[in-house]
Design a protein around this motif. Structure first.
Motif, short mmCIF file in Angstrom:
data_model
loop_
_atom_site.label_atom_id
_atom_site.label_comp_id
_atom_site.label_asym_id
_atom_site.label_seq_id
_atom_site.Cartn_x
_atom_site.Cartn_y
_atom_site.Cartn_z
N TYR A 148 -19.38 -7.01 -4.42
CA TYR A 148 -18.32 -7.40 -3.50
C TYR A 148 -16.97 -6.88 -3.98
CZ TYR A 148 -21.63 -10.57 -1.26
OH TYR A 148 -22.71 -11.10 -0.58
N ARG A 149 -16.80 -6.78 -5.31
CA ARG A 149 -15.52 -6.30 -5.84
C ARG A 149 -15.30 -4.83 -5.46
NH1 ARG A 149 -16.47 -8.14 -11.91
NH2 ARG A 149 -18.61 -7.93 -11.14
N ARG A 150 -16.35 -4.04 -5.59
CA ARG A 150 -16.21 -2.63 -5.20
C ARG A 150 -15.98 -2.52 -3.69
NH1 ARG A 150 -21.06 0.42 -7.19
NH2 ARG A 150 -20.06 0.01 -9.21
N GLN A 151 -16.65 -3.39 -2.93
CA GLN A 151 -16.45 -3.38 -1.49
C GLN A 151 -15.00 -3.70 -1.14
OE1 GLN A 151 -19.15 -5.11 1.80
NE2 GLN A 151 -17.77 -6.79 1.33
N LEU A 152 -14.44 -4.72 -1.79
CA LEU A 152 -13.06 -5.10 -1.52
C LEU A 152 -12.10 -3.98 -1.90
CD1 LEU A 152 -11.06 -7.24 -0.57
CD2 LEU A 152 -11.04 -8.16 -2.90
N ARG A 153 -12.38 -3.32 -3.01
CA ARG A 153 -11.55 -2.17 -3.41
C ARG A 153 -11.54 -1.12 -2.30
NH1 ARG A 153 -14.38 1.68 -7.43
NH2 ARG A 153 -15.35 2.17 -5.42
N ASP A 154 -12.71 -0.80 -1.76
CA ASP A 154 -12.79 0.21 -0.71
C ASP A 154 -12.17 -0.30 0.59
OD1 ASP A 154 -14.06 2.08 -2.36
OD2 ASP A 154 -16.04 1.25 -1.94
N ASN A 155 -12.30 -1.62 0.87
CA ASN A 155 -11.59 -2.21 2.02
C ASN A 155 -10.10 -1.95 1.91
OD1 ASN A 155 -13.60 -5.28 2.20
ND2 ASN A 155 -13.93 -3.30 3.18
N LEU A 156 -9.53 -2.26 0.75
CA LEU A 156 -8.09 -2.12 0.56
C LEU A 156 -7.65 -0.66 0.65
CD1 LEU A 156 -7.57 -4.70 -2.33
CD2 LEU A 156 -7.03 -4.99 0.10
N THR A 157 -8.50 0.24 0.14
CA THR A 157 -8.19 1.67 0.25
C THR A 157 -8.16 2.09 1.71
OG1 THR A 157 -9.26 2.05 -1.89
CG2 THR A 157 -8.88 3.97 -0.49
N GLY A 158 -9.11 1.59 2.50
CA GLY A 158 -9.14 1.89 3.93
C GLY A 158 -7.94 1.33 4.67
N MET A 159 -7.50 0.12 4.28
CA MET A 159 -6.32 -0.47 4.92
C MET A 159 -5.08 0.38 4.65
SD MET A 159 -6.97 -4.54 4.13
CE MET A 159 -5.60 -5.11 5.15
N ILE A 160 -4.92 0.80 3.40
CA ILE A 160 -3.77 1.63 3.06
C ILE A 160 -3.80 2.95 3.82
CG2 ILE A 160 -2.69 2.94 1.17
CD1 ILE A 160 -3.66 0.61 -0.69
#
Length: 309
Positions: A281-293
């Protein structure tokens, strides 16, 4: 006498699939033969192939048991290809599958039965079975119970773009697919999630119906392939979170909060997303945040070709 109206247009987008295309097409032909009381159409969109994809389709179409239409879309991206398919289609119902899928023999008859009694616009999607047992069990949906999308559920994965059907009237309400999302586009994935979410926000009923089935031959057999796939999905979801962050109708903020809670729980000793596949989930959240930016950066650049959403 004028020709009968087309009941169902099946839209397939393809790129460089010459080697494996006939299995997909032959399954469609078999399903069409089982539905000879329906007026059917196959709209095949070649999305910039550099191999013999179009030629393979032309040879198959010459003896196909349904009307066919070959469309060329040079703009890359699954959403662009799907939009071109919609523009070319003439059917009352628009169905979508992928070039690495095989529809079941009762595919068209099942669609006709599901939509026969509707007095309002409904979007439906069905079961996606693993086509090859050697492939890892991802990009499938095998639940046997029907379901209706609600505010507590994420549109992503509720129904899959490779097994999705809706009336043409839905396009008039919702608009086209957003070309910034999906395979081959800026945000890598999520064009179907975005479209489902927009339909739901517009008050359209979205149903999962397990009796409508396709097999998915995705070919991913290595863990690293799954990691790349999942990173793309998480990146696309992050872009969707940013797109809808300030939309009061949307439940995307709730979905983002859920992702954050799961990552925090995992960090303090909770279960990872999938120990077998090495997904967290941590890696998923990292990629979520990258997509948001990435989404916010793209809006500052005022990307041309805005789409109705």
């Amino acid at each position: 006498m004028p020709p009968r109206p087309v009941d169902i247009s099946l839209i397939i987008s393809s790129r460089n699939r010459a080697g494996g295309l006939l299995n997909c097409l032959d399954a469609i032909a078999n399903a069409a033969r089982q539905a000879d009381d329906l007026q059917l159409e196959l709209v095949f969109v070649d999305n910039g192939s550099t191999d013999d994809t179009s030629e393979v389709f032309r040879r198959w179409a010459a003896v196909a048991p349904l009307h066919t239409n070959l469309v060329h879309e040079t703009l890359p991206g699954l959403a662009n290809a799907r939009n071109s398919g919609i523009a070319a289609a003439t059917g009352r119902l628009l169905a979508f599958t992928d070039d690495d899928c095989e529809v079941f023999a009762d595919y068209f008859t099942t669609i006709a039965a599901l939509f026969a009694a509707d007095d309002a616009i409904v979007m439906r999607g069905g079961r996606v079975e693993l086509g090859d047992a050697r492939d890892l069990p991802v990009t499938i949906k095998t639940e046997l119970e029907p379901a209706v999308l609600n505010n507590e559920l994420h549109a992503g994965g509720f129904i899959h773009g490779c097994n999705m059907v809706f009336p043409r009237a839905l396009v008039d309400r919702v608009g086209d697919f957003d070309p910034r999302f999906g395979a081959g586009a800026t945000f890598r994935s999520g064009e179907d999630t975005d479209y489902i979410h927009r339909a739901f926000n517009a008050g359209i009923r979205v149903e999962y119906v397990p009796e409508l089935v396709v097999k998915h031959f995705h070919g991913r057999r290595k863990i690293e392939d799954i990691h790349r796939l999942h990173a793309g999905y998480a990146f696309g979801n992050g872009a969707l979170y940013a797109k809808y962050l300030f939309d009061k109708r949307s439940n995307m903020r709730g979905m983002l909060r859920w992702d954050i809670r799961q990552a925090v729980r995992e960090a303090i000793g909770g279960q990872p997303m999938s120990k077998e596949m090495g997904l967290t989930y941590r890696r998923q959240l990292r990629d979520n945040l990258t997509g948001m930016i990435a989404y916010w950066q793209s809006t500052r650049r005022k990307t041309p070709g805005a789409i109705r959403t």
